[in-house]
Design an enzyme around this catalytic site. Structure first.
Site, PDB file in Angstrom:
ATOM      1  N   LYS A  19       0.841  -1.211   0.000  1.00 64.17           N
ATOM      2  CA  LYS A  19       0.000   0.000   0.000  1.00 64.17           C
ATOM      3  C   LYS A  19       0.872   1.256   0.000  1.00 64.17           C
ATOM      4  O   LYS A  19       0.622   2.207  -0.761  1.00 64.17           O
ATOM      5  CB  LYS A  19      -0.910  -0.008   1.224  1.00 64.17           C
ATOM      6  CG  LYS A  19      -1.761   1.255   1.395  1.00 64.17           C
ATOM      7  CD  LYS A  19      -2.565   1.202   2.683  1.00 64.17           C
ATOM      8  CE  LYS A  19      -3.361   2.481   2.909  1.00 64.17           C
ATOM      9  NZ  LYS A  19      -4.467   2.629   1.943  1.00 64.17           N
ATOM     10  N   ASP A 501     -13.259   3.747  10.254  1.00 64.10           N
ATOM     11  CA  ASP A 501     -13.782   2.817   9.258  1.00 64.10           C
ATOM     12  C   ASP A 501     -15.271   2.677   9.523  1.00 64.10           C
ATOM     13  O   ASP A 501     -15.716   2.757  10.672  1.00 64.10           O
ATOM     14  CB  ASP A 501     -13.080   1.463   9.373  1.00 64.10           C
ATOM     15  CG  ASP A 501     -13.673   0.411   8.458  1.00 64.10           C
ATOM     16  OD1 ASP A 501     -13.282   0.372   7.285  1.00 64.10           O
ATOM     17  OD2 ASP A 501     -14.525  -0.374   8.912  1.00 64.10           O
ATOM     18  N   TYR A 528      -7.209  -1.130   1.878  1.00 63.89           N
ATOM     19  CA  TYR A 528      -7.153  -2.237   2.818  1.00 63.89           C
ATOM     20  C   TYR A 528      -8.134  -1.971   3.956  1.00 63.89           C
ATOM     21  O   TYR A 528      -8.384  -0.815   4.314  1.00 63.89           O
ATOM     22  CB  TYR A 528      -5.747  -2.408   3.413  1.00 63.89           C
ATOM     23  CG  TYR A 528      -4.646  -2.639   2.407  1.00 63.89           C
ATOM     24  CD1 TYR A 528      -4.920  -2.895   1.060  1.00 63.89           C
ATOM     25  CD2 TYR A 528      -3.309  -2.594   2.803  1.00 63.89           C
ATOM     26  CE1 TYR A 528      -3.899  -3.109   0.162  1.00 63.89           C
ATOM     27  CE2 TYR A 528      -2.283  -2.807   1.900  1.00 63.89           C
ATOM     28  CZ  TYR A 528      -2.580  -3.053   0.574  1.00 63.89           C
ATOM     29  OH  TYR A 528      -1.566  -3.264  -0.333  1.00 63.89           O
ATOM     30  N   HIS A 654     -27.572   2.976   1.229  1.00 66.51           N
ATOM     31  CA  HIS A 654     -26.614   3.059   0.129  1.00 66.51           C
ATOM     32  C   HIS A 654     -26.076   1.674  -0.202  1.00 66.51           C
ATOM     33  O   HIS A 654     -25.837   0.853   0.690  1.00 66.51           O
ATOM     34  CB  HIS A 654     -25.451   3.982   0.507  1.00 66.51           C
ATOM     35  CG  HIS A 654     -24.311   3.924  -0.475  1.00 66.51           C
ATOM     36  ND1 HIS A 654     -24.429   4.396  -1.759  1.00 66.51           N
ATOM     37  CD2 HIS A 654     -23.059   3.425  -0.372  1.00 66.51           C
ATOM     38  CE1 HIS A 654     -23.291   4.196  -2.403  1.00 66.51           C
ATOM     39  NE2 HIS A 654     -22.450   3.607  -1.576  1.00 66.51           N
ATOM     40  N   CYS A 656     -23.250  -0.374  -3.144  1.00 70.88           N
ATOM     41  CA  CYS A 656     -22.230  -0.102  -4.148  1.00 70.88           C
ATOM     42  C   CYS A 656     -21.551  -1.368  -4.643  1.00 70.88           C
ATOM     43  O   CYS A 656     -21.484  -2.381  -3.955  1.00 70.88           O
ATOM     44  CB  CYS A 656     -21.170   0.858  -3.603  1.00 70.88           C
ATOM     45  SG  CYS A 656     -20.308   0.283  -2.134  1.00 70.88           S
ATOM     46  N   HIS A 704     -13.490   6.220  -6.408  1.00 67.67           N
ATOM     47  CA  HIS A 704     -12.218   5.509  -6.293  1.00 67.67           C
ATOM     48  C   HIS A 704     -11.190   6.035  -7.274  1.00 67.67           C
ATOM     49  O   HIS A 704     -10.045   5.589  -7.270  1.00 67.67           O
ATOM     50  CB  HIS A 704     -12.433   4.013  -6.512  1.00 67.67           C
ATOM     51  CG  HIS A 704     -13.336   3.401  -5.496  1.00 67.67           C
ATOM     52  ND1 HIS A 704     -14.643   3.100  -5.758  1.00 67.67           N
ATOM     53  CD2 HIS A 704     -13.126   3.062  -4.203  1.00 67.67           C
ATOM     54  CE1 HIS A 704     -15.202   2.587  -4.674  1.00 67.67           C
ATOM     55  NE2 HIS A 704     -14.303   2.566  -3.724  1.00 67.67           N
TER      56      HIS A 704
END
Length: 768
Positions: A19, A501, A528, A654, A656, A704
Site C-alpha cells: 500500500k 472505518d 485495505y 446506500h 455499491c 475511487h
C-alpha cells in the site's frame, strides 16, 4: 505421503508495504523501479515464509499490484482501445484500467483522461476485482509473461512453486462486453483465449514448472448447460498438450450441481472447498479419476478462527480411505488473500481470545500439521492442545449474553415494519424538507486528511484530552458543513471525521466485538480494511453517533443525515462467529442499531442513512431455499434497525459495486436509496429500476478515481438516466463516500455535480 498446499498468500505485506509504495508511486514520490522492487521483496518474503513453514505446494503468480484478474486481462491483451491510445507503460495502463487516470499535458506528454473499468465484488467476499471487458476488436495475444517471470523468481531462490492463473471459463464468464460491443457473449471467445492458455502452459513447462493451478470458481454458481459444457471443451484442449499437470481449483461453495462438468476432465488434480461446504465430499470423491489427486480445502481461507484439527482430520481420513495417501493433498479452502498476515503482530488482544484465532501465517502451520499427521507423524500433543483451545472457546462466558438472546427471541412483525407505506410517509416528509427536484447529497464521508488521522491517533494514545479532540472534530464538521452550504448541496452530512472505518467505528462501541492493530486485508487496489471480529453476543451500551450528528445539525438550517452502517454490512465486513448462524448475528446488530436510530430521531435528526453496501455480497451464490432465506432475514434485519421511527423521519440507504436486484432493495423499504452507477455501461440496468416505488440516486462519479468529471459530463449522464427514470424520484449523488479522495478533487467534482443538477432543475421548472 500426504502433501500440504496453500492456494495463495496475502500480497500486502505484514506492515502494508505494498500500500505504502503504491500510493507513493501514484503521488509521484516513488519511481516505477521502486514500486517493482517492493513487489519482488514481498514475493520473496512470502515464498520463503511458506517454505520455512514446511508447505509442500507453494503458489506463485498470486501477487498483484492491484488485482489478479486485471493482471490476466493485461496478460491476454484484453485492454480496451481507450487505454491503449495514450502510450502508457504497462504499469500505468494497469492502474488506469483499475482506478482511472486524469493527467494534464506536461513536458510534451499529451493529456490523459480515462475512467476505470467496472469493479465488482469477488463472489460473496469483500474483495473486489476489475471485470474483464471484451469487444469485437479485442486483439487476443500474450502481452508479457508475468506468471513465468514470477515462477523463475522463486526458482532462483531455490523454491519450487505452482503458478496460479484464473481458468479460461471463469475468466470469460466473469467478464463483460464493452459498451461498443454489447451483443458480444464473452463465453463465445473461448476459441480465442484457449491458444493463449496453451502457450502460457508451454512457457511455464519450458521454464521448469511441474504443475499449474487453474482457478475455476464459477463452478460454485448456477451455470447453464452451455457453460458447463465449456469446461470439457477448454480442458480437453489444454490437457492435450500434456506440457504440465493441471490442478483445477474451486472454492467458496459447493460444485455438486455442476459436477458433471468435471467428470473425466484431463487434469491431474481437483480442489474443493470443504470448509464452506463439507457436505460435498462424498459427491466429489465419487468423480475423482483413478489417476487424479484430490486437494481437500480444510483450512479456512476466509475467516480467522483456529482450525478444529479433529474435525479436519476426520475429513482428510475419509478422503485417504477412498483414494490413498499419495493422492490426497491437504490445502487451504481458498487463497489466504482474505485473511490478515500474521497473528503475532497483535500484542493488544487478550490472551484468552487471541488463542482462538489463526491468521495467514498461522494457517501455514495448520496445513502442514494436518498433512503430516495424516502421513502418520506423531502430533498427538499438538492435537490435544488444539482440542483444549476449541473447547475453551465454546465454554467461554465471553460469547454469551442472555439479555441479547432474549431480545432476538422476542422479534415480531411489528418490530420490522414502518408505521405507514412509502406514499403516506412521503406526503408527511415533503412539507418538512421542502426539497427541490433533483435533490443533491453525498453518501457520507469527506476526505480524511493527514491532520484528522494525526489527531485521532493522538487522542487514542492519550496525547490530547477528550475535550481537545472533541473541539478538533467539531471544527472539522463545521468546515464540511460550510463547504456543502457553499456548493449548494441540499441534504448535508457531517463528514465523519471521527470515524476510522464504517464498520470498525461502530464495532468499537458495540459489546461483543474485538479489534486488531495490524489485521489488514485487501479490499481492492491499495484499499485495505481491518475487519473487526465478532466474538460474542452483540449489544449497544451507549449512543455511538448522536453527539456528532446533533452538533452538525445545530450549525445549519439544512437537513443533516445521521450516518450509520447497517446490520448486514457490519456482519459481512467483520470476521463473523462460526459457532452461531449469521442470521442471529445480523439481528443482534439490528437491535443495537435500532436503539441508535431511535436516539438520533429523538435528538432531532430527521434524515438517517443506514448503509448496506454489503447486502448483495452476502447473497448465497446459488438460487434456492438458502438464498430466499437470506434475502428475507437480511431485509428483516435492516427493517428492524430502521422501523422504529415516525413517518416524518426519512430513512436512506446506500449500496455499491454489486449487481443489484430492485426486488432486494424494495424489501428494505427505505425512503431513498443511492446506488453505485458510474461504471455501469448497460442501459438496461437503469430500466430495471423504473418500477421501483421509492426514491433513488444513481451514483454519478467514481469516488475511487482521482479524475474530476466536468459539468458537461454530469449533464450527459443525468440526461441518459432521465430517458429511463422519472425526474421526480431521482436524487443526485456520488457513487460512494469521499473518504479516500483529496479535498481539491472533491470540491471540483461536487461543484460540477451540483451545477448539473441545477441545470436540469431549471429545465424541468420551465416545463412545469
Amino acid at each position: 505421503m500426504v502433501l500440504s498446499s496453500v492456494l495463495g498468500f496475502p500480497r500486502i505485506g505484514a506492515n502494508r508495504e505494498l500500500k505504502k509504495v503504491t500510493e507513493s508511486y501514484w503521488a509521484g514520490k516513488a519511481t516505477e523501479e521502486e514500486l517493482l522492487k517492493v513487489g519482488r521483496e514481498l514475493r520473496a518474503s512470502n515464498w520463503k515464509l511458506q517454505k520455512e513453514a514446511g508447505v509442500d505446494v507453494i503458489a506463485s503468480n498470486d501477487f498483484s499490484y492491484y488485482d489478479q484478474v486485471l493482471d490476466l486481462s493485461l496478460l491476454f491483451n484484453v485492454v480496451p482501445d481507450r487505454y491503449r491510445k495514450h502510450d502508457l507503460s504497462a504499469v500505468d495502463t494497469m492502474f488506469a484500467m483499475g482506478r482511472g487516470l486524469q493527467r494534464l499535458a506536461k513536458d510534451g506528454a499529451p493529456a490523459v483522461d480515462v475512467t476505470a473499468l467496472e469493479m465488482v465484488k469477488w463472489f460473496d467476499s469483500n474483495y473486489h476485482y476489475v471485470r474483464p471487458t471484451f469487444s469485437h476488436s479485442t486483439d487476443f495475444k500474450l502481452n508479457g509473461n508475468k506468471p513465468v517471470e514470477e515462477y523463475l523468481e522463486a526458482k532462483q531462490l531455490g523454491i519450487e512453486t505452482r503458478p496460479v492463473v484464473l481458468g479460461p471459463v471463469s475468466f470469460l464468464y466473469l467478464g463483460k462486453s464493452d459498451k461498443d460491443s454489447l451483443d458480444l457473449e464473452p463465453l463465445s471467445l473461448l476459441p480465442k483465449v484457449l491458444p493463449l492458455y496453451a502457450e502460457l502452459l508451454k512457457q511455464l513447462s519450458d521454464a521448469g514448472a511441474k504443475s499449474v493451478q487453474l482457478d475455476e470458481p464459477v463452478l460454485v454458481l448456477d451455470l447453464a448447460e452451455d457453460v458447463q459444457s465449456a469446461f470439457k471443451t477448454a480442458y480437453e484442449h489444454l490437457g492435450a498438450e500434456k506440457s504440465l499437470d493441471i490442478v483445477l481449483t474451486t472454492y467458496f461453495g459447493t460444485v455438486v450441481p455442476n459436477l458433471k462438468a468435471l467428470v473425466d476432465l484431463p487434469v491431474a488434480g481437483l480442489h474443493f472447498d470443504l470448509v464452506r461446504n463439507p457436505e460435498q465430499l462424498d459427491d466429489v470423491l465419487a468423480i475423482v479419476g483413478e489417476n487424479q489427486s484430490l486437494s481437500v480445502g480444510v483450512v479456512d481461507g476466509r475467516n480467522i478462527w483456529k482450525n478444529d484439527f479433529a474435525k479436519s482430520a476426520a475429513t482428510i481420513s475419509k478422503a485417504i480411505e477412498k483414494l490413498g495417501g499419495d493422492r490426497v493433498i491437504v490445502a487451504t479452502s481458498s487463497s489466504l488473500l482474505h485473511t490478515p498476515v500474521d497473528l503475532e503482530n497483535e500484542s493488544a488482544l487478550e490472551p484468552e481470545i487471541k488463542d482462538w484465532f489463526s491468521f495467514a501465517t498461522q494457517k501455514l502451520h495448520e496445513v502442514v500439521v494436518l498433512a503430516k499427521n495424516a502421513s502418520g507423524e506423531d502430533f498427538s500433543s499438538e492435537l490435544k492442545a488444539n482440542a483444549d483451545s476449541i473447547a475453551a472457546r465454546a465454554a467461554s462466558a465471553i460469547t454469551n449474553d442472555p439479555a441479547v438472546q432474549e431480545r432476538v427471541a422476542g422479534l415480531n412483525e411489528k418490530l420490522s415494519t414502518r408505521a405507514a407505506p412509502f406514499g403516506e410517509r412521503l406526503k408527511e416528509q415533503q412539507p418538512i424538507f421542502k426539497l427541490p427536484l433533483f435533490p443533491t447529497t453525498t453518501i457520507g464521508s469527506f476526505p480524511q486528511t493527514k491532520d484528522i488521522r494525526i489527531n485521532r491517533n493522538k487522542h487514542a494514545k492519550g496525547a490530547i484530552s477528550t475535550e481537545e479532540y472533541t473541539n478538533f472534530i467539531n471544527s472539522q464538521i463545521e468546515e464540511v458543513i460550510r463547504f456543502q452550504e457553499e456548493v449548494g448541496l441540499d441534504v448535508l452530512v457531517h463528514g465523519e471525521p471521527e470515524r476510522n472505518d464504517m464498520v470498525q467505528y461502530f464495532g468499537e462501541k458495540i459489546k461483543g466485538y474485538v479489534f486488531t492493530v495490524n489485521g489488514w486485508v485487501q479490499s481492492y487496489g491499495s484499499r485495505y480494511v481491518r475487519p473487526p471480529i465478532i466474538v460474542g453476543d452483540l449489544s449497544r451500551p451507549l449512543p455511538m453517533s448522536v453527539r456528532e450528528s446533533v452538533y452538525a445539525q445545530s450549525i445549519t438550517t439544512k437537513p443533516v443525515k445521521g450516518m450509520l452502517t447497517g446490520p448486514v454490512t457490519c456482519l459481512r465486513w467483520s470476521f463473523p462467529r462460526d459457532d452461531i448462524d449469521q442470521r442471529t448475528q445480523a439481528l443482534q446488530l439490528a437491535f443495537a442499531l435500532r436503539d441508535e436510530v431511535n436516539d438520533l430521531e429523538a435528538a432531532g435528526i430527521k434524515v438517517i442513512q443506514v448503509d448496506e453496501p454489503a447486502i448483495r455480497e452476502g447473497l448465497p451464490l446459488r438460487a434456492g431455499e438458502e438464498r430466499s432465506a437470506y434475502l428475507n432475514w437480511a431485509a428483516q434485519a435492516f427493517r428492524v434497525a430502521t422501523s422504529g421511527v415516525s413517518n416524518k423521519t426519512q430513512i436512506h440507504s446506500h449500496f455499491c459495486y454489486s449487481d443489484l436486484d430492485p426486488k432486494h432493495i424494495k424489501a428494505l423499504d427505505a425512503d431513498v436509496v443511492s446506488i453505485e452507477f458510474s461504471k455501469k455501461d448497460d442501459p438496461n440496468y437503469i430500466a430495471e429500476f423504473q418500477d421501483y416505488p421509492n426514491h433513488i440516486g444513481l451514483g454519478l462519479f467514481d469516488i475511487h478515481s482521482p479524475r474530476v468529471p466536468s459539468k458537461e459530463e454530469f449533464i450527459q449522464k443525468i440526461d441518459a438516466i432521465l430517458k429511463s427514470y422519472p425526474a421526480d424520484k431521482f436524487w443526485v449523488n456520488p457513487d460512494c463516500g469521499l473518504k479516500t479522495r483529496g479535498w481539491e478533487e472533491t470540491k471540483a467534482s461536487l461543484t460540477n455535480m451540483v451545477e448539473a443538477a441545477k441545470h436540469f432543475r431549471n429545465i424541468h421548472t420551465k416545463k412545469d
